[in-house]
Design a protein around this motif. Structure first.
Motif, PDB file in Angstrom:
ATOM      1  N   PHE A 154       0.862  -1.191   0.000  1.00  0.00           N
ATOM      2  CA  PHE A 154       0.000   0.000   0.000  1.00  0.00           C
ATOM      3  C   PHE A 154       0.895   1.236   0.000  1.00  0.00           C
ATOM      4  CE2 PHE A 154      -2.534   3.332   2.066  1.00  0.00           C
ATOM      5  CZ  PHE A 154      -3.663   3.302   1.257  1.00  0.00           C
ATOM      6  N   ALA A 155       0.553   2.236  -0.808  1.00  0.00           N
ATOM      7  CA  ALA A 155       1.434   3.397  -0.947  1.00  0.00           C
ATOM      8  C   ALA A 155       0.712   4.735  -0.838  1.00  0.00           C
ATOM      9  CB  ALA A 155       2.177   3.321  -2.278  1.00  0.00           C
ATOM     10  N   ASP A 156      -0.566   4.746  -0.464  1.00  0.00           N
ATOM     11  CA  ASP A 156      -1.310   6.004  -0.454  1.00  0.00           C
ATOM     12  C   ASP A 156      -1.672   6.444   0.968  1.00  0.00           C
ATOM     13  OD1 ASP A 156      -2.276   8.216  -1.701  1.00  0.00           O
ATOM     14  OD2 ASP A 156      -3.955   7.223  -2.696  1.00  0.00           O
ATOM     15  N   HIS A 157      -0.718   6.331   1.872  1.00  0.00           N
ATOM     16  CA  HIS A 157      -0.929   6.713   3.264  1.00  0.00           C
ATOM     17  C   HIS A 157      -1.389   8.164   3.415  1.00  0.00           C
ATOM     18  CE1 HIS A 157       2.076   3.494   2.990  1.00  0.00           C
ATOM     19  NE2 HIS A 157       1.400   2.958   3.997  1.00  0.00           N
ATOM     20  N   PRO A 158      -0.838   9.111   2.635  1.00  0.00           N
ATOM     21  CA  PRO A 158      -1.303  10.496   2.775  1.00  0.00           C
ATOM     22  C   PRO A 158      -2.801  10.662   2.499  1.00  0.00           C
ATOM     23  CG  PRO A 158       0.798  10.460   1.645  1.00  0.00           C
ATOM     24  CD  PRO A 158       0.331   9.027   1.752  1.00  0.00           C
ATOM     25  N   ALA A 159      -3.344   9.928   1.526  1.00  0.00           N
ATOM     26  CA  ALA A 159      -4.776  10.039   1.212  1.00  0.00           C
ATOM     27  C   ALA A 159      -5.627   9.574   2.385  1.00  0.00           C
ATOM     28  CB  ALA A 159      -5.110   9.233  -0.040  1.00  0.00           C
ATOM     29  N   VAL A 160      -5.150   8.599   3.134  1.00  0.00           N
ATOM     30  CA  VAL A 160      -5.877   8.113   4.312  1.00  0.00           C
ATOM     31  C   VAL A 160      -5.846   9.172   5.417  1.00  0.00           C
ATOM     32  CG1 VAL A 160      -5.880   6.384   6.159  1.00  0.00           C
ATOM     33  CG2 VAL A 160      -5.463   5.680   3.782  1.00  0.00           C
ATOM     34  N   ILE A 161      -4.667   9.646   5.767  1.00  0.00           N
ATOM     35  CA  ILE A 161      -4.508  10.579   6.881  1.00  0.00           C
ATOM     36  C   ILE A 161      -5.129  11.940   6.562  1.00  0.00           C
ATOM     37  CG2 ILE A 161      -2.850  11.659   8.463  1.00  0.00           C
ATOM     38  CD1 ILE A 161      -3.323   8.597   8.826  1.00  0.00           C
ATOM     39  N   ASN A 162      -5.377  12.220   5.290  1.00  0.00           N
ATOM     40  CA  ASN A 162      -6.106  13.440   4.930  1.00  0.00           C
ATOM     41  C   ASN A 162      -7.461  13.507   5.632  1.00  0.00           C
ATOM     42  OD1 ASN A 162      -4.226  14.663   3.298  1.00  0.00           O
ATOM     43  ND2 ASN A 162      -5.134  13.949   1.380  1.00  0.00           N
ATOM     44  N   GLY A 163      -8.026  12.373   6.009  1.00  0.00           N
ATOM     45  CA  GLY A 163      -9.298  12.393   6.731  1.00  0.00           C
ATOM     46  C   GLY A 163      -9.195  13.210   8.005  1.00  0.00           C
ATOM     47  N   CYS A 164      -8.121  13.066   8.728  1.00  0.00           N
ATOM     48  CA  CYS A 164      -7.894  13.842   9.955  1.00  0.00           C
ATOM     49  C   CYS A 164      -7.502  15.272   9.608  1.00  0.00           C
ATOM     50  CB  CYS A 164      -6.824  13.170  10.803  1.00  0.00           C
ATOM     51  SG  CYS A 164      -6.480  14.026  12.360  1.00  0.00           S
ATOM     52  N   SER A 165      -6.572  15.428   8.676  1.00  0.00           N
ATOM     53  CA  SER A 165      -6.106  16.764   8.305  1.00  0.00           C
ATOM     54  C   SER A 165      -7.257  17.630   7.808  1.00  0.00           C
ATOM     55  CB  SER A 165      -5.028  16.661   7.225  1.00  0.00           C
ATOM     56  OG  SER A 165      -3.891  16.001   7.721  1.00  0.00           O
ATOM     57  N   ASP A 166      -8.086  17.068   6.940  1.00  0.00           N
ATOM     58  CA  ASP A 166      -9.223  17.825   6.405  1.00  0.00           C
ATOM     59  C   ASP A 166     -10.188  18.220   7.518  1.00  0.00           C
ATOM     60  OD1 ASP A 166      -8.098  17.475   3.895  1.00  0.00           O
ATOM     61  OD2 ASP A 166      -9.551  15.953   3.246  1.00  0.00           O
ATOM     62  N   LEU A 167     -10.431  17.309   8.460  1.00  0.00           N
ATOM     63  CA  LEU A 167     -11.327  17.628   9.577  1.00  0.00           C
ATOM     64  C   LEU A 167     -10.763  18.786  10.404  1.00  0.00           C
ATOM     65  CD1 LEU A 167     -13.848  16.944  11.325  1.00  0.00           C
ATOM     66  CD2 LEU A 167     -12.282  15.583  12.731  1.00  0.00           C
ATOM     67  N   PHE A 168      -9.475  18.754  10.695  1.00  0.00           N
ATOM     68  CA  PHE A 168      -8.885  19.823  11.510  1.00  0.00           C
ATOM     69  C   PHE A 168      -9.031  21.176  10.825  1.00  0.00           C
ATOM     70  CE2 PHE A 168      -5.742  17.577  14.603  1.00  0.00           C
ATOM     71  CZ  PHE A 168      -6.769  16.796  15.080  1.00  0.00           C
ATOM     72  N   VAL A 169      -8.805  21.234   9.517  1.00  0.00           N
ATOM     73  CA  VAL A 169      -8.964  22.492   8.795  1.00  0.00           C
ATOM     74  C   VAL A 169     -10.438  22.899   8.766  1.00  0.00           C
ATOM     75  CG1 VAL A 169      -8.696  23.628   6.549  1.00  0.00           C
ATOM     76  CG2 VAL A 169      -6.842  22.204   7.465  1.00  0.00           C
ATOM     77  N   ASP A 170     -11.333  21.935   8.559  1.00  0.00           N
ATOM     78  CA  ASP A 170     -12.771  22.240   8.553  1.00  0.00           C
ATOM     79  C   ASP A 170     -13.232  22.807   9.894  1.00  0.00           C
ATOM     80  OD1 ASP A 170     -13.026  21.335   5.951  1.00  0.00           O
ATOM     81  OD2 ASP A 170     -13.904  19.395   6.508  1.00  0.00           O
ATOM     82  N   VAL A 171     -12.704  22.283  10.991  1.00  0.00           N
ATOM     83  CA  VAL A 171     -13.159  22.686  12.330  1.00  0.00           C
ATOM     84  C   VAL A 171     -12.380  23.890  12.865  1.00  0.00           C
ATOM     85  CG1 VAL A 171     -13.350  21.946  14.754  1.00  0.00           C
ATOM     86  CG2 VAL A 171     -14.016  20.384  12.899  1.00  0.00           C
ATOM     87  N   LEU A 172     -11.077  23.919  12.641  1.00  0.00           N
ATOM     88  CA  LEU A 172     -10.225  24.945  13.249  1.00  0.00           C
ATOM     89  C   LEU A 172      -9.804  26.042  12.280  1.00  0.00           C
ATOM     90  CD1 LEU A 172      -7.925  22.500  15.265  1.00  0.00           C
ATOM     91  CD2 LEU A 172      -9.868  23.824  16.152  1.00  0.00           C
ATOM     92  N   GLY A 173     -10.173  25.936  11.024  1.00  0.00           N
ATOM     93  CA  GLY A 173      -9.756  26.929  10.040  1.00  0.00           C
ATOM     94  C   GLY A 173      -8.248  26.889   9.865  1.00  0.00           C
ATOM     95  N   ALA A 174      -7.643  28.075   9.711  1.00  0.00           N
ATOM     96  CA  ALA A 174      -6.198  28.152   9.491  1.00  0.00           C
ATOM     97  C   ALA A 174      -5.411  27.520  10.639  1.00  0.00           C
ATOM     98  CB  ALA A 174      -5.775  29.602   9.293  1.00  0.00           C
ATOM     99  N   ALA A 175      -5.945  27.526  11.842  1.00  0.00           N
ATOM    100  CA  ALA A 175      -5.270  26.909  12.991  1.00  0.00           C
ATOM    101  C   ALA A 175      -5.222  25.388  12.872  1.00  0.00           C
ATOM    102  CB  ALA A 175      -5.958  27.306  14.296  1.00  0.00           C
ATOM    103  N   GLY A 176      -5.965  24.823  11.937  1.00  0.00           N
ATOM    104  CA  GLY A 176      -5.954  23.384  11.738  1.00  0.00           C
ATOM    105  C   GLY A 176      -4.872  22.905  10.796  1.00  0.00           C
ATOM    106  N   ARG A 177      -4.237  23.833  10.054  1.00  0.00           N
ATOM    107  CA  ARG A 177      -3.175  23.438   9.116  1.00  0.00           C
ATOM    108  C   ARG A 177      -1.927  23.055   9.907  1.00  0.00           C
ATOM    109  NH1 ARG A 177      -3.859  23.557   4.211  1.00  0.00           N
ATOM    110  NH2 ARG A 177      -1.739  24.093   3.617  1.00  0.00           N
ATOM    111  N   HIS A 178      -1.178  22.087   9.405  1.00  0.00           N
ATOM    112  CA  HIS A 178      -0.111  21.509  10.215  1.00  0.00           C
ATOM    113  C   HIS A 178       0.947  20.833   9.362  1.00  0.00           C
ATOM    114  CE1 HIS A 178      -3.454  18.696   9.581  1.00  0.00           C
ATOM    115  NE2 HIS A 178      -2.494  17.855   9.282  1.00  0.00           N
ATOM    116  N   ALA A 179       2.088  20.599   9.976  1.00  0.00           N
ATOM    117  CA  ALA A 179       3.083  19.685   9.428  1.00  0.00           C
ATOM    118  C   ALA A 179       2.598  18.272   9.730  1.00  0.00           C
ATOM    119  CB  ALA A 179       4.441  19.941  10.074  1.00  0.00           C
TER     120      ALA A 179
END
Length: 157
Positions: A104-129
């Motif tokens: 399996f090689a698409d780990h970023p697409a999976v973890i985007n579920g969390c990243s997208d939620l953080f941006v949706d809920v926290l706005g710019a404060a949700g963006r992260h390394a």
């Protein structure tokens, strides 16, 4: 910054009761203005864990939903610790681990579920390394585990 509780409501989401640690660790540690959250998995409101190996038992879309649910669990822990998600100044870093088959090689697409939620809920404060990596297994067979670091404001916890 948007009000995180209003954003959760707009998304049709509610914070969950944080899970009790399953081993000898604490759910969070604060160092200065940084809040470190221990890894969380995809646990639903009824306490059920989403298990399986991505690329064999679970497709990318379902694994993305599991990472989103894990993000909701992380926000729930942050709320329990901080008393107000509005104290999150910035999401500093996520470490996302995917229980995946070796090819399996698409780990970023999976973890985007969390990243997208953080941006949706926290706005710019949700963006992260972030790091998104594959694992041969995870505790209890869960599909994903994610840990987070937040910069926070306010007095000591």
């Amino acid at each position: 910054m948007p009000n995180p509780y209003d954003r959760l409501a707009e998304l049709g989401l509610s914070l969950l009761t944080p899970a009790t640690p399953i081993a000898n660790y604490v759910p969070s540690t604060r160092v200065g203005n940084l809040l470190y959250l221990s890894g969380q998995g995809p646990r639903d409101a009824d306490g059920r864990l989403m298990i399986g190996k991505v690329g064999r038992d679970i497709g990318i879309e379902d694994a993305y939903a599991h990472a989103r649910l894990t993000g909701l669990n992380l926000l729930s822990v942050a709320h329990q610790v901080l008393g107000d998600l509005g104290r999150i100044v910035q999401t500093v870093k996520l470490l996302g681990m995917v229980n995946a088959v070796p090819d399996f090689a698409d780990h970023p697409a999976v973890i985007n579920g969390c990243s997208d939620l953080f941006v949706d809920v926290l706005g710019a404060a949700g963006r992260h390394a972030r790091s998104a990596v594959g694992m041969g297994s995870l505790p209890g067979g869960i599909s994903v585990e994610i840990e987070a670091i937040f910069e926070i404001s306010g007095a000591a916890l």
